[in-house]
Design a protein around this motif. Structure first.
Motif, PDB file in Angstrom:
ATOM      1  N   SER A 283     150.462 -17.425 -20.005  1.00 19.57           N
ATOM      2  CA  SER A 283     151.037 -16.234 -20.625  1.00 19.57           C
ATOM      3  C   SER A 283     151.502 -15.232 -19.574  1.00 19.57           C
ATOM      4  O   SER A 283     152.638 -14.765 -19.600  1.00 19.57           O
ATOM      5  CB  SER A 283     150.006 -15.583 -21.547  1.00 19.57           C
ATOM      6  N   ARG A 284     150.611 -14.907 -18.640  1.00 14.59           N
ATOM      7  CA  ARG A 284     150.920 -13.881 -17.646  1.00 14.59           C
ATOM      8  C   ARG A 284     152.049 -14.303 -16.717  1.00 14.59           C
ATOM      9  O   ARG A 284     152.966 -13.536 -16.437  1.00 14.59           O
ATOM     10  CB  ARG A 284     149.662 -13.564 -16.837  1.00 14.59           C
ATOM     11  N   LEU A 285     151.995 -15.541 -16.229  1.00  6.58           N
ATOM     12  CA  LEU A 285     153.026 -16.024 -15.309  1.00  6.58           C
ATOM     13  C   LEU A 285     154.193 -16.673 -16.030  1.00  6.58           C
ATOM     14  O   LEU A 285     155.206 -16.983 -15.409  1.00  6.58           O
ATOM     15  CB  LEU A 285     152.421 -16.999 -14.299  1.00  6.58           C
TER      16      LEU A 285
ATOM     17  N   ASN B  61     156.173 -15.307 -17.798  1.00 10.58           N
ATOM     18  CA  ASN B  61     157.288 -14.388 -17.660  1.00 10.58           C
ATOM     19  C   ASN B  61     158.127 -14.686 -16.419  1.00 10.58           C
ATOM     20  O   ASN B  61     159.259 -14.223 -16.303  1.00 10.58           O
ATOM     21  CB  ASN B  61     156.745 -12.964 -17.588  1.00 10.58           C
ATOM     22  N   SER B  62     157.606 -15.467 -15.490  1.00  5.78           N
ATOM     23  CA  SER B  62     158.328 -15.725 -14.244  1.00  5.78           C
ATOM     24  C   SER B  62     159.633 -16.469 -14.478  1.00  5.78           C
ATOM     25  O   SER B  62     160.565 -16.344 -13.694  1.00  5.78           O
ATOM     26  CB  SER B  62     157.439 -16.535 -13.288  1.00  5.78           C
ATOM     27  N   THR B  63     159.693 -17.270 -15.526  1.00 10.93           N
ATOM     28  CA  THR B  63     160.937 -17.979 -15.812  1.00 10.93           C
ATOM     29  C   THR B  63     161.550 -17.551 -17.127  1.00 10.93           C
ATOM     30  O   THR B  63     162.739 -17.708 -17.343  1.00 10.93           O
ATOM     31  CB  THR B  63     160.708 -19.505 -15.873  1.00 10.93           C
ATOM     32  N   GLY B  64     160.750 -17.032 -18.025  1.00  7.57           N
ATOM     33  CA  GLY B  64     161.278 -16.630 -19.327  1.00  7.57           C
ATOM     34  C   GLY B  64     161.727 -17.797 -20.172  1.00  7.57           C
ATOM     35  O   GLY B  64     162.464 -17.635 -21.151  1.00  7.57           O
ATOM     36  N   ALA B  65     161.292 -19.012 -19.841  1.00 11.91           N
ATOM     37  CA  ALA B  65     161.756 -20.197 -20.563  1.00 11.91           C
ATOM     38  C   ALA B  65     160.994 -20.426 -21.857  1.00 11.91           C
ATOM     39  O   ALA B  65     161.468 -21.144 -22.730  1.00 11.91           O
ATOM     40  CB  ALA B  65     161.632 -21.431 -19.667  1.00 11.91           C
TER      41      ALA B  65
ATOM     42  N   TRP C  40     153.178 -18.363 -24.727  1.00 11.96           N
ATOM     43  CA  TRP C  40     152.371 -19.233 -23.873  1.00 11.96           C
ATOM     44  C   TRP C  40     152.002 -20.518 -24.600  1.00 11.96           C
ATOM     45  O   TRP C  40     151.825 -21.568 -23.970  1.00 11.96           O
ATOM     46  CB  TRP C  40     151.116 -18.504 -23.405  1.00 11.96           C
ATOM     47  N   ALA C  41     151.903 -20.449 -25.932  1.00 10.31           N
ATOM     48  CA  ALA C  41     151.586 -21.648 -26.697  1.00 10.31           C
ATOM     49  C   ALA C  41     152.694 -22.692 -26.577  1.00 10.31           C
ATOM     50  O   ALA C  41     152.436 -23.904 -26.630  1.00 10.31           O
ATOM     51  CB  ALA C  41     151.358 -21.286 -28.165  1.00 10.31           C
ATOM     52  N   ASP C  42     153.942 -22.244 -26.412  1.00  6.23           N
ATOM     53  CA  ASP C  42     155.047 -23.190 -26.216  1.00  6.23           C
ATOM     54  C   ASP C  42     154.882 -23.948 -24.903  1.00  6.23           C
ATOM     55  O   ASP C  42     155.230 -25.127 -24.802  1.00  6.23           O
ATOM     56  CB  ASP C  42     156.386 -22.457 -26.222  1.00  6.23           C
ATOM     57  N   ALA C  43     154.361 -23.261 -23.883  1.00  7.80           N
ATOM     58  CA  ALA C  43     154.126 -23.925 -22.604  1.00  7.80           C
ATOM     59  C   ALA C  43     153.056 -25.000 -22.750  1.00  7.80           C
ATOM     60  O   ALA C  43     153.166 -26.082 -22.159  1.00  7.80           O
ATOM     61  CB  ALA C  43     153.717 -22.903 -21.544  1.00  7.80           C
TER      62      ALA C  43
ATOM     63  N   ALA D 102     156.392 -22.513 -16.840  1.00 11.25           N
ATOM     64  CA  ALA D 102     155.630 -21.266 -16.892  1.00 11.25           C
ATOM     65  C   ALA D 102     155.293 -20.742 -15.514  1.00 11.25           C
ATOM     66  O   ALA D 102     154.390 -19.937 -15.362  1.00 11.25           O
ATOM     67  CB  ALA D 102     154.358 -21.464 -17.708  1.00 11.25           C
ATOM     68  N   ALA D 103     155.993 -21.199 -14.496  1.00  9.91           N
ATOM     69  CA  ALA D 103     155.794 -20.710 -13.130  1.00  9.91           C
ATOM     70  C   ALA D 103     157.080 -20.987 -12.363  1.00  9.91           C
ATOM     71  O   ALA D 103     157.901 -21.812 -12.770  1.00  9.91           O
ATOM     72  CB  ALA D 103     154.607 -21.409 -12.460  1.00  9.91           C
ATOM     73  N   ILE D 104     157.250 -20.283 -11.254  1.00  5.14           N
ATOM     74  CA  ILE D 104     158.472 -20.430 -10.462  1.00  5.14           C
ATOM     75  C   ILE D 104     158.374 -21.655  -9.570  1.00  5.14           C
ATOM     76  O   ILE D 104     157.333 -21.932  -8.987  1.00  5.14           O
ATOM     77  CB  ILE D 104     158.702 -19.169  -9.627  1.00  5.14           C
ATOM     78  N   SER D 105     159.467 -22.384  -9.454  1.00  5.02           N
ATOM     79  CA  SER D 105     159.520 -23.564  -8.587  1.00  5.02           C
ATOM     80  C   SER D 105     160.908 -23.701  -7.989  1.00  5.02           C
ATOM     81  O   SER D 105     161.900 -23.315  -8.600  1.00  5.02           O
ATOM     82  CB  SER D 105     159.180 -24.827  -9.387  1.00  5.02           C
ATOM     83  N   HIS D 106     160.962 -24.264  -6.785  1.00  4.77           N
ATOM     84  CA  HIS D 106     162.248 -24.580  -6.174  1.00  4.77           C
ATOM     85  C   HIS D 106     162.825 -25.874  -6.738  1.00  4.77           C
ATOM     86  O   HIS D 106     163.990 -26.197  -6.507  1.00  4.77           O
ATOM     87  CB  HIS D 106     162.096 -24.726  -4.658  1.00  4.77           C
ATOM     88  N   LEU D 107     161.994 -26.633  -7.436  1.00  6.46           N
ATOM     89  CA  LEU D 107     162.442 -27.877  -8.050  1.00  6.46           C
ATOM     90  C   LEU D 107     163.260 -27.551  -9.301  1.00  6.46           C
ATOM     91  O   LEU D 107     163.070 -26.513  -9.908  1.00  6.46           O
ATOM     92  CB  LEU D 107     161.229 -28.739  -8.421  1.00  6.46           C
ATOM     93  N   PRO D 108     164.187 -28.433  -9.704  1.00 10.14           N
ATOM     94  CA  PRO D 108     164.428 -29.782  -9.212  1.00 10.14           C
ATOM     95  C   PRO D 108     165.515 -29.894  -8.141  1.00 10.14           C
ATOM     96  O   PRO D 108     165.852 -30.996  -7.738  1.00 10.14           O
ATOM     97  CB  PRO D 108     164.893 -30.492 -10.487  1.00 10.14           C
TER      98      PRO D 108
END
Length: 541
Positions: free
Chosen positions: A121-123, A125-129, A133-136, A268-274
């Motif tokens: 939930s808290r993180l 927001n980092s992507t807004g996707a 949080w339940a969707d994640a 639910a978190a930032i990544s340089h991938l893919p």
């Protein structure tokens, strides 16, 4: 850097921008809180520090967020706190962009550990996707992860990925349709990678390669035939593996990998991938990023025929480094940067060259552009005049003065981010228009500022040299701004050609030019103001 956003602006944008959303039944994100701090309200626990200022923020935001318990819609919230519904909408739009609220789960909350729910939930927001949080949690439950390669790293990754569906198999056919294979490549396991890569490619399943040796560990490339270059292209140019990873670093590599796996699957978190790989030095823990780039001639992912290039060209590497991520990995959160106050102000910032002598240009002749018939320039063309030059510059590079406001600048021609990141220099050789020399178009005042009386060699009555204002565009877009300069220059030339044809003026883009010679003549530097396009105007077609 401080990024300011206004509730009025983001609330208005959320009504029309499909990449912005406002929760229907908002609830405060887990792990965050709103608190008074002097004359401001502070959001604690979000992915970045947030401060809300102004009288309404001091008096209204905390009661509103306290009422956001997931049971009330906008109408009920307005009644609860005594605001009108339009105000509630604007506030919720701002709170969503700040990472304070999310959508309440549509059904029963998933039965997961509280720490896991708070993390998502808290993180999240980092992507807004994810709306909630339940969707994640649902995204994670729908995918499984298979761990292969180095046994020690596989064991460490299993511990780090507790709570993520893991495949029991370590080899053989792929399992669930959405299965992600993570292969840990070390000196001992490197020989097994080719078979895993072939199986994933044949089954159409994504593969994340994690490489570790005594010097560094690399997370990536992510190989998915439908989205990315193949594994060989994505990893070409790497040095040979150098010794085994020190044992005490196994948990570090596994933990970093787990973060990016969750980012890929749960969003639910930032990544340089893919699109990129990260290379982390095991001594300094400093990281560099390498874009996955197609090698010309690759039989798997290149359209170019011929032998496979040993390395991707520099231009391809740049394009890959600034490319938009695949649509399924777009981050709505990133889109919010368009509405930062500092970025909105860029559209109204114009160069004016105050120390130069300015020649006001006549008003653009819009009536001539409304004519259905166009003069035929093939017979020699209509002579260039100051009036026709003014019309070309106004439409190709200028603004609509009557429709522009301090909050919103309207331009005649498409411009990336509505910034206006190109500058038009005019090289005049026809003294019937103006004294010969080099001028620069000041779009804010619709005038020509004198740059130099020295005219480069040439036969055309006029040349338009389009340069990019990198300092301005990179303020918002970073290195991606270099690409936008050329996109805008193409729009400028297209508009200039259309206007020239309407007026009967000859117009021809130049296919080649001497960057250094033009920079000397214009008094510019390629590092700050590269030449993006050159065209001749007037004369014989």
């Amino acid at each position: 850097m401080v990024a300011e956003m206004k509730a009025e602006q983001i609330g208005r944008a959320a009504r029309t921008d499909m990449q912005l959303m406002v929760p229907v039944r908002p609830v405060l994100r887990r792990g965050v809180r709103m608190r008074r701090a002097g004359d401001s309200v502070v959001l604690d626990g979000a992915d970045r520090a947030q401060v809300f200022s102004g009288a309404f923020a001091r008096e209204g935001l905390i009661p509103l967020t306290e009422a956001c318990d997931g049971t009330r819609g906008h109408t009920e919230l307005a009644e609860k706190v005594g605001f009108d519904e339009a105000t509630v909408y604007k506030c919720l739009a701002l709170l969503w962009t700040a990472g304070a609220v999310e959508e309440a789960p549509s059904g029963d909350e998933p039965d997961v550990a509280p720490e896991w729910a708070v993390f998502l939930s808290r993180l999240g927001n980092s992507t807004g996707a994810n709306l909630s949080w339940a969707d994640a949690v649902t995204r994670l439950a729908d995918r499984s992860v298979r761990l292969e390669g180095d046994p020690a790293l596989v064991a460490a990754a299993r511990r780090s990925l507790e709570g993520v569906p893991l495949s029991a198999a370590s080899s053989g056919p792929s399992g669930t349709p959405g299965e992600l294979t993570v292969f840990f490549e070390t000196v001992a396991s490197a020989a097994l990678l080719a078979a895993t890569e072939e199986r994933c490619r044949q089954d159409g399943r994504p593969l994340l390669r994690v490489r570790a040796d005594a010097r560094a560990f690399t997370v990536g490339p992510y190989a998915d035939a439908s989205l990315t270059p193949c594994l060989e292209c994505g990893s070409h140019g790497e040095a040979e593996l150098s010794g085994e990873l020190p044992g005490h670093l196994a948990d570090l590599v596994a933990g970093v990998t787990a973060h990016h796996v969750v980012a890929l699957l749960a969003r639910a978190a930032i990544s340089h991938l893919p699109t990129d790989s990260s290379v982390t030095d095991v001594s300094t823990l400093s990281s560099v990023y390498r874009p996955a780039t197609v090698r010309p001639g690759c039989s798997r992912c290149s359209y170019t025929e011929g032998p496979v290039a040993p390395r991707a060209p520099a231009g391809s590497v740049y394009e890959a480094s600034v490319a938009m991520p695949p649509r399924s990995f777009l981050s709505p959160k990133d889109h919010q940067a368009h509405y930062y106050a500092s970025n909105l102000r860029l559209q109204a910032q114009f160069k004016d060259w105050p120390s130069r002598r300015h020649t006001p240009l006549p008003a653009a002749d819009l009536a001539a552009l409304a004519a259905a018939r166009r003069p035929d320039p093939s017979g020699g063309g209509v002579p260039l005049t100051l009036e026709s030059l003014s019309t070309v510059l106004k439409i190709a590079f200028g603004v609509k003065d009557e429709e522009s406001t301090p909050e919103r600048v309207k331009r005649w021609t498409a411009a990336s981010g509505n910034i206006g990141c190109t500058t038009a220099y005019v090289v005049l050789r026809d003294d019937r228009v103006l004294p010969p020399g080099i001028y620069v178009y000041a779009q804010g005042s619709h005038s020509l500022a004198a740059v130099s009386s020295q005219v480069p060699d040439g036969s055309a009555p006029c040349e338009i040299v389009v340069t990019g204002d990198l300092k301005k565009v990179m303020t918002k877009y970073g290195t991606f701004g270099f690409r936008l300069v050329f996109l805008d220059a193409g729009c400028n030339l297209s508009a200039a050609r259309e206007v020239a044809e309407h007026l009967g003026l000859a117009f021809a883009p130049r296919p080649d030019w001497d960057d250094d010679a033009l920079a000397r003549a214009l008094g510019t530097t390629p590092a700050d103001e590269p030449v993006a396009a050159v065209a001749t105007l007037g004369g014989t077609a």
